[in-house]
Write a protein that holds these residues in place. Structure first.
Motif, short mmCIF file in Angstrom:
data_model
loop_
_atom_site.label_atom_id
_atom_site.label_comp_id
_atom_site.label_asym_id
_atom_site.label_seq_id
_atom_site.Cartn_x
_atom_site.Cartn_y
_atom_site.Cartn_z
N MET A 1 0.84 -1.21 0.00
CA MET A 1 0.00 0.00 0.00
C MET A 1 0.86 1.24 0.00
SD MET A 1 -3.22 0.63 -0.03
CE MET A 1 -4.34 1.97 0.27
N SER A 2 1.91 1.20 0.83
CA SER A 2 2.82 2.35 0.94
C SER A 2 3.53 2.59 -0.38
CB SER A 2 3.83 2.12 2.06
OG SER A 2 4.61 0.97 1.78
N ILE A 3 3.82 1.49 -1.13
CA ILE A 3 4.50 1.65 -2.42
C ILE A 3 3.58 2.37 -3.40
CG2 ILE A 3 5.43 0.41 -4.42
CD1 ILE A 3 6.36 -1.76 -2.46
N LEU A 4 2.29 2.00 -3.38
CA LEU A 4 1.33 2.67 -4.26
C LEU A 4 1.18 4.14 -3.92
CD1 LEU A 4 -1.48 -0.05 -4.51
CD2 LEU A 4 0.11 0.68 -6.32
N PHE A 5 1.18 4.42 -2.61
CA PHE A 5 1.04 5.81 -2.16
C PHE A 5 2.24 6.64 -2.61
CE2 PHE A 5 1.64 9.09 1.10
CZ PHE A 5 0.43 9.77 0.95
N VAL A 6 3.43 6.06 -2.42
CA VAL A 6 4.66 6.78 -2.82
C VAL A 6 4.66 6.98 -4.32
CG1 VAL A 6 7.17 6.61 -2.98
CG2 VAL A 6 5.99 6.00 -0.84
N SER A 7 4.24 5.95 -5.05
CA SER A 7 4.19 6.05 -6.53
C SER A 7 3.24 7.15 -6.97
CB SER A 7 3.77 4.71 -7.13
OG SER A 7 4.69 3.71 -6.84
N ALA A 8 2.09 7.24 -6.29
CA ALA A 8 1.11 8.28 -6.64
C ALA A 8 1.67 9.67 -6.38
CB ALA A 8 -0.18 8.07 -5.83
N ILE A 9 2.38 9.78 -5.23
CA ILE A 9 2.99 11.10 -4.90
C ILE A 9 4.03 11.46 -5.96
CG2 ILE A 9 4.46 12.29 -3.25
CD1 ILE A 9 2.97 10.77 -1.02
N LEU A 10 4.88 10.46 -6.30
CA LEU A 10 5.92 10.74 -7.31
C LEU A 10 5.28 11.12 -8.65
CD1 LEU A 10 8.47 7.87 -6.54
CD2 LEU A 10 8.81 10.32 -6.23
N TYR A 11 4.24 10.42 -9.04
CA TYR A 11 3.57 10.71 -10.31
C TYR A 11 2.98 12.13 -10.30
CZ TYR A 11 0.18 10.52 -14.08
OH TYR A 11 -0.55 10.80 -15.20
N HIS A 12 2.34 12.44 -9.14
CA HIS A 12 1.75 13.79 -9.02
C HIS A 12 2.84 14.87 -9.08
CE1 HIS A 12 -1.21 16.76 -7.90
NE2 HIS A 12 -0.43 17.16 -6.88
N PHE A 13 3.97 14.59 -8.42
CA PHE A 13 5.07 15.55 -8.41
C PHE A 13 5.63 15.73 -9.82
CE2 PHE A 13 9.65 16.33 -8.17
CZ PHE A 13 9.66 17.54 -7.45
N ILE A 14 5.79 14.61 -10.53
CA ILE A 14 6.32 14.67 -11.90
C ILE A 14 5.35 15.42 -12.81
CG2 ILE A 14 6.89 13.26 -13.92
CD1 ILE A 14 7.93 11.11 -11.91
N LYS A 15 4.04 15.18 -12.59
CA LYS A 15 3.02 15.85 -13.42
C LYS A 15 3.04 17.35 -13.20
CE LYS A 15 -0.51 15.33 -16.26
NZ LYS A 15 -0.33 14.77 -17.60
N ILE A 16 3.14 17.72 -11.92
CA ILE A 16 3.19 19.16 -11.60
C ILE A 16 4.42 19.79 -12.21
CG2 ILE A 16 3.49 20.82 -9.71
CD1 ILE A 16 1.70 19.00 -8.02
N ARG A 17 5.56 19.11 -12.08
CA ARG A 17 6.81 19.64 -12.63
C ARG A 17 6.71 19.79 -14.16
NH1 ARG A 17 11.80 20.24 -10.53
NH2 ARG A 17 13.54 20.28 -12.00
N SER A 18 6.07 18.76 -14.78
CA SER A 18 5.91 18.80 -16.24
C SER A 18 5.03 19.97 -16.67
CB SER A 18 5.31 17.48 -16.73
OG SER A 18 5.06 17.54 -18.11
N LEU A 19 3.96 20.20 -15.89
CA LEU A 19 3.07 21.32 -16.20
C LEU A 19 3.77 22.66 -16.01
CD1 LEU A 19 -0.27 20.04 -14.60
CD2 LEU A 19 0.22 20.32 -17.04
N LYS A 20 4.60 22.73 -14.93
CA LYS A 20 5.35 23.97 -14.72
C LYS A 20 6.29 24.25 -15.88
CE LYS A 20 5.35 24.28 -9.67
NZ LYS A 20 6.17 24.25 -8.45
#
Length: 579
Positions: A1-20
């Motif tokens: 579960m923790s791996i999925l949570f970390v993956s979601a955070i990383l994906y969200h962070f990458i998406k935000i960075r990409s949008l920036k």
């Protein structure tokens, strides 16, 4: 579960960075495009300024070339005119005639080049705003016809104009564009007309609110006309329905320029032509009535002529009817004759006060008719309508009361008729003196106190000598400052004002005179500046009239006669008012 949570955070962070990054990239692109737009706007502004500068430089260059050519030509032709008035041997007379003829041809070339350049130059001006000029419509038409007077006279073509009585004497219109249209149309007519006439007619179509009027101009010639296919092609080209790649002929290009200028002035243009029957171009423009006297008020000045009987002899029916119409508008009784022979027959039946005859008539020309009248009716004055290029009348001064150069200017003709009828009881010797070109009696008949403003030594000498031979005692100013000094201590009826003078030019001097003097002189621009708008610039500075260099003797004398009559009329009216 923790791996999925970390993956979601990383994906969200990458998406935000990409949008920036995408936003930054878009902002960079927008900035670059804005910079490009600013750069393009600056370049466009620079290009516009450069084009306007080139346009102004071209106009200035044309004006300077024209001025530099005309100024010395004024001296050459002026001195040749003076020399022609002296006693010459046959050989000397031939040399002088060659100078005058060659100078005239050179001036025709200069005029043609300048007119063509002005027409071409007008294409770049067609998008400019209209100028509002309060003009004398008769003067405008006469100035246009005068440009072509020599060319038309050489070809044996009559130039005429008629303004119907309901048209205001003064109209507010863009005179530069109106003159361009008329000059182009007449130039086209001269190309295709070998005999007959070219006429301008003006009538009032409508009066609207705010003093707005609609005028219709008609330029008609008796030339070769156009075949139906050419007329149809031009009409389609006018309307924009022609989709072919065919270009119109040279005259058609001129007509298209005219149509664009007419459209700019709120009007429309129409063309009618028939092969072998001539061409008529009609156009309308919107204008306003000026603030000057009406045409009827001008005619009222000559009401003393009412009831006089005038015989008009001319084989050109249009010119004959035009002159008769002008005389009848002053309540004179007219009879017309289509030939010299018919005129002589009429004279045996009716007693007349005066005869007006054209020079060029078949069988018996105007001079021969005048000779017959002088023999049979020595007290009957004769006025000759004479082509501007023909000077044979000078050999017959004793038989003529007055000579009016063609194109006929109605005001000058009416003044000549009035003078002849007033002086009808004068001796034949006095009548002979009147028609001599350089006679001291001229100043007695047309008294004026004249100031000459001119910096060119040759032109000073010519103008002073001419006016001296006409009987005038003149004063001379070398520049505008000297003019102001002289008018502050002496009163002048008329100033012949050069425009380009050192220290202070003629237009600045005129403005100062209009601002400072209580008793205002008539100021006539006598200048080599004859480019587009030069006359209007002179009028706007406060000048009353305009004569171009090289100055023709007949034109100068006509100008002096015109203003002397008006000045003396004002003086007489003022004297009557004081009583």
């Amino acid at each position: 579960m923790s791996i999925l949570f970390v993956s979601a955070i990383l994906y969200h962070f990458i998406k935000i960075r990409s949008l920036k990054n995408l936003r930054l990239d878009l902002e960079r692109q927008v900035l670059e495009k804005n910079e490009l737009l600013v750069y393009a706007a600056k370049n466009e502004q620079k290009a516009t300024e450069k084009a306007l500068l080139a346009e102004r430089n071209k106009g200035a260059l044309l004006s300077r070339i024209n001025h530099e050519l005309r100024t010395p030509m004024n001296g050459v032709l002026g001195m040749a005119t003076l020399l022609n008035e002296t006693d010459l041997t046959a050989e000397q007379q031939e040399y002088v005639n060659t100078i005058v003829h060659s100078g005239g041809k050179l001036m025709s070339v200069i005029n043609e080049i300048m007119v063509n350049d002005i027409l071409e130059y007008s294409k770049t001006e067609s998008g400019r705003d209209l100028e509002a000029n309060d003009i004398d419509l008769s003067n405008c038409l006469e100035e246009v016809l005068d440009v072509f007077a020599v060319k038309a006279a050489t070809a044996g073509i009559d130039l005429l104009y008629e303004i119907t009585g309901n048209v205001p004497k003064q109209v507010i219109v863009d005179v530069r564009r109106l003159r361009q249209i008329l000059m182009n149309l007449i130039e086209n007519s001269l190309r295709v007309t070998s005999k007959g006439e070219i006429s301008i007619g003006v009538q009032l179509l409508a009066c609207e609110d705010d003093n707005r009027i609609k005028l219709e101009f008609e330029v008609r010639d008796t030339g070769t006309g156009m075949p139906p296919e050419q007329t149809k092609f031009l009409l389609q080209y006018f309307s924009g329905t022609d989709t072919s790649d065919n270009r119109p002929p040279a005259s058609g290009v001129g007509l298209i320029i005219c149509k664009k200028l007419v459209a700019l002035m709120g009007g429309e243009m129409q063309l009618k032509s028939a092969e072998g029957k001539g061409t008529t171009v009609t156009f309308s423009i919107y204008s306003k009535a000026g603030m000057q006297l009406s045409r009827s008020a001008i005619h009222a000045e000559l009401n003393e002529l009412a009831g006089k009987k005038i015989l008009v002899a001319d084989d050109n029916a249009t010119l004959r009817d035009l002159v008769c119409g002008q005389l009848e508008s002053l309540q004179m009784e007219t009879t017309s004759a289509a030939s010299g022979k018919e005129a002589l027959e009429i004279l045996t039946q009716v007693a007349f006060d005066l005869v007006v005859t054209d020079l060029t008539m078949p069988e018996i020309n105007g001079l021969e008719l005048a000779q017959c009248i002088h023999t049979k009716y020595p007290q009957l004055p004769v006025i000759l309508l004479n082509p501007v290029t023909d000077e044979h009348y000078k050999e017959h001064g004793e038989i003529l009361g007055a000579v009016i150069s063609k194109p006929v200017k109605p005001r000058l003709l009416m003044n000549a008729i009035a003078n002849q009828l007033r002086n009808k009881d004068k001796t034949q010797e006095n009548k002979q003196n009147k028609v001599h070109k350089l006679s001291s009696n001229f100043s007695k008949q047309y008294p004026l106190n004249i100031l000459i403003a001119e910096d060119n030594p040759v032109n000073q000498k010519w103008t002073t000598k001419i006016l001296s031979k006409l009987g005038y005692n003149t004063e001379l100013a070398n520049n505008g400052k000297e003019v102001l000094e002289l008018v502050s201590t002496s009163q002048y009826d008329l100033i012949l004002m050069d425009v380009q003078m050192p220290e202070m030019d003629g237009m600045e001097a005129t403005r100062m005179i209009r601002l400072c003097l209580e008793a205002q002189p008539v100021i006539i621009a006598m200048t080599a500046n004859v480019m587009q708008g030069d006359r209007q610039d002179c009028m706007q500075s406060g000048m009353d009239d305009y004569i171009s260099k090289p100055v023709e003797l007949n034109e100068l004398m006509g100008m002096l006669e015109k203003w002397a009559l008006l000045i003396n009329e004002k003086k007489n009216a003022a004297a009557v008012a004081k009583k």
